[in-house]
Design a protein around this motif. Structure first.
Motif, short mmCIF file in Angstrom:
data_model
loop_
_atom_site.label_atom_id
_atom_site.label_comp_id
_atom_site.label_asym_id
_atom_site.label_seq_id
_atom_site.Cartn_x
_atom_site.Cartn_y
_atom_site.Cartn_z
N THR A 119 1.53 9.09 1.83
CA THR A 119 0.40 9.62 1.07
C THR A 119 0.21 8.82 -0.21
O THR A 119 1.14 8.70 -1.02
CB THR A 119 0.63 11.10 0.72
OG1 THR A 119 0.77 11.84 1.94
CG2 THR A 119 -0.54 11.66 -0.07
N LEU A 120 -1.01 8.29 -0.39
CA LEU A 120 -1.32 7.54 -1.62
C LEU A 120 -2.02 8.43 -2.63
O LEU A 120 -1.67 8.45 -3.81
CB LEU A 120 -2.22 6.34 -1.30
CG LEU A 120 -1.67 5.30 -0.31
CD1 LEU A 120 -2.68 4.17 -0.16
CD2 LEU A 120 -0.32 4.77 -0.77
N ARG A 153 -6.18 13.99 1.82
CA ARG A 153 -5.34 12.84 1.47
C ARG A 153 -5.85 11.53 2.07
O ARG A 153 -6.55 11.53 3.08
CB ARG A 153 -3.91 13.08 1.97
CG ARG A 153 -3.22 14.27 1.33
CD ARG A 153 -1.90 14.54 1.99
NE ARG A 153 -2.07 14.93 3.40
CZ ARG A 153 -1.08 15.14 4.25
NH1 ARG A 153 0.18 14.97 3.84
NH2 ARG A 153 -1.32 15.51 5.48
N VAL A 154 -5.43 10.45 1.40
CA VAL A 154 -5.61 9.12 1.97
C VAL A 154 -4.21 8.50 2.06
O VAL A 154 -3.40 8.63 1.14
CB VAL A 154 -6.52 8.24 1.08
CG1 VAL A 154 -6.53 6.80 1.59
CG2 VAL A 154 -7.94 8.79 1.09
N PHE A 155 -3.94 7.85 3.18
CA PHE A 155 -2.62 7.33 3.45
C PHE A 155 -2.55 5.81 3.32
O PHE A 155 -3.55 5.11 3.44
CB PHE A 155 -2.17 7.72 4.87
CG PHE A 155 -2.21 9.19 5.13
CD1 PHE A 155 -1.44 10.06 4.37
CD2 PHE A 155 -3.02 9.72 6.13
CE1 PHE A 155 -1.47 11.44 4.61
CE2 PHE A 155 -3.06 11.08 6.37
CZ PHE A 155 -2.28 11.95 5.61
N ALA A 199 0.86 -1.19 0.00
CA ALA A 199 0.00 0.00 0.00
C ALA A 199 0.89 1.24 0.00
O ALA A 199 0.99 1.99 0.97
CB ALA A 199 -0.92 -0.01 1.21
N ASN A 200 1.62 1.40 -1.13
CA ASN A 200 2.50 2.56 -1.28
C ASN A 200 2.11 3.32 -2.54
O ASN A 200 1.43 2.78 -3.42
CB ASN A 200 3.97 2.12 -1.31
CG ASN A 200 4.29 1.26 -2.51
OD1 ASN A 200 4.35 1.74 -3.65
ND2 ASN A 200 4.49 -0.04 -2.29
N ARG A 201 2.55 4.55 -2.62
CA ARG A 201 2.09 5.43 -3.71
C ARG A 201 2.48 4.92 -5.10
O ARG A 201 1.69 4.97 -6.04
CB ARG A 201 2.65 6.83 -3.50
CG ARG A 201 2.16 7.83 -4.53
CD ARG A 201 2.36 9.21 -4.01
NE ARG A 201 1.97 10.23 -4.96
CZ ARG A 201 1.71 11.49 -4.62
NH1 ARG A 201 1.80 11.84 -3.36
NH2 ARG A 201 1.38 12.38 -5.52
N LYS A 202 3.70 4.39 -5.19
CA LYS A 202 4.19 3.93 -6.50
C LYS A 202 3.29 2.82 -7.03
O LYS A 202 2.88 2.83 -8.20
CB LYS A 202 5.63 3.43 -6.35
CG LYS A 202 6.30 3.08 -7.66
CD LYS A 202 7.73 2.62 -7.42
CE LYS A 202 8.34 2.14 -8.73
NZ LYS A 202 9.67 1.54 -8.52
#
Lengths: 216, 74
Positions: free
Chosen positions: A80-81, A72-74, A45-48
């Motif tokens: 931050t996603l 934001r949603v984390f 569950a990471n932005r990339k």
């Protein structure tokens, strides 16, 4: 293949562990139905990975479980996603459900402006109660179930092909049913104390836009 | 709202929080989980968490007064 769903499920504290574990229940339903599930648990569950999945897989439904704020949603470890001012355009064409505190305030409306079909979230903190003796077994926690099953109803309704507004209504009805159960004479005053938080969550759940996810 | 009224409201909220069971914790988003004693402490300190608990209680009492808990969703 019917519908497709992308889920982010960080799991780095007790609140995210509970939300993640209960979110997994609806993903099982989706898999059983033959829907395509793109699951990003824990470190994934990471932005990339989220941005890559949104671009490449183009899921119909985006299920964001985790902490959040107005914009934001984390994800895992509160990375931050999705940020309303940076990458909410990635939600264009999708129906989004964020069980993430306060995301219904600004991220919701901005995602609609950016082209999301619908956004269901919460205008304030999502508050729920936990039975202390069940803290390591979230699925056995009947106290938390009263809160997290109504939340799951949003995704269950969307997977059935119901509109975002109907999913929102169904979820609020599920909160209301649990409240009514707690108002019966058989319920102890201890359990009835949960009413205030169930009402809070139902009251603050919001839905922007509307859409039905058609089967493909 | 004057200080005396604010204190009366905090006292009401604290009295209501005392009815929470001792074997449960309350998850308040990214702020973490709290026992009822911890929530009462936050209300007494009148900090951010405490003020939010006041908002939760007062919105619930308002809903009770207005009969909102007994309405069916349309």
């Amino acid at each position: 293949m019917n519908r497709s769903i992308l889920a982010t499920r960080p799991d780095h504290d007790r609140t995210t562990r509970y939300a993640s574990t209960w979110a997994d229940q609806v993903l099982k339903i989706a898999r059983d139905k033959g829907d395509a599930v793109f699951d990003l648990p824990k470190e994934r569950a990471n932005r990339k990975e989220v941005e890559s999945m949104l671009n490449k897989k183009r899921p119909d439904i985006v299920f964001l479980s985790g902490h959040g704020d107005e914009n934001r949603v984390f994800g895992q470890n509160n990375e931050t996603l999705i940020d309303a001012s940076e990458n909410s355009s990635l939600l264009a064409g999708k129906v989004v459900y964020a069980i993430a505190c306060k995301s219904g305030q600004a991220l919701g409306p901005m995602s609609i402006q950016s082209g999301a079909k619908a956004f269901i979230g919460y205008k304030n903190d999502f508050i729920f109660m936990i039975a202390s003796e069940k803290r390591t077994h979230p699925l056995e926690d009947e106290t938390a179930q009263l809160f997290l099953e109504p939340s799951n109803q949003v995704i269950i309704s969307l997977l059935k092909g119901q509109s975002a507004q109907t999913a929102h209504t169904n979820s609020r009805r599920a909160f209301m049913r649990n409240m009514q159960k707690l108002m019966t004479s058989e319920t102890s005053s201890r359990d009835a104390s949960m009413l205030r938080y169930l009402y809070w969550d139902a009251y603050h759940q919001v839905c922007y836009g509307d859409a039905v996810i058609a089967e493909t | 709202m004057d200080e005396e009224t604010s204190q009366e409201i905090r006292d009401l909220v604290i009295a209501r929080l005392k009815t929470l069971p001792t074997d449960k914790e309350i998850s308040v988003g990214a702020d973490g989980e709290f026992t009822k004693e911890e929530l009462i402490d936050h209300v007494e300190k009148d900090d951010e968490i405490g003020r939010q608990m006041v908002e939760v209680e007062m919105s619930f009492l308002k809903a009770l007064k207005e009969g909102a808990l007994f309405e069916q969703e349309q």
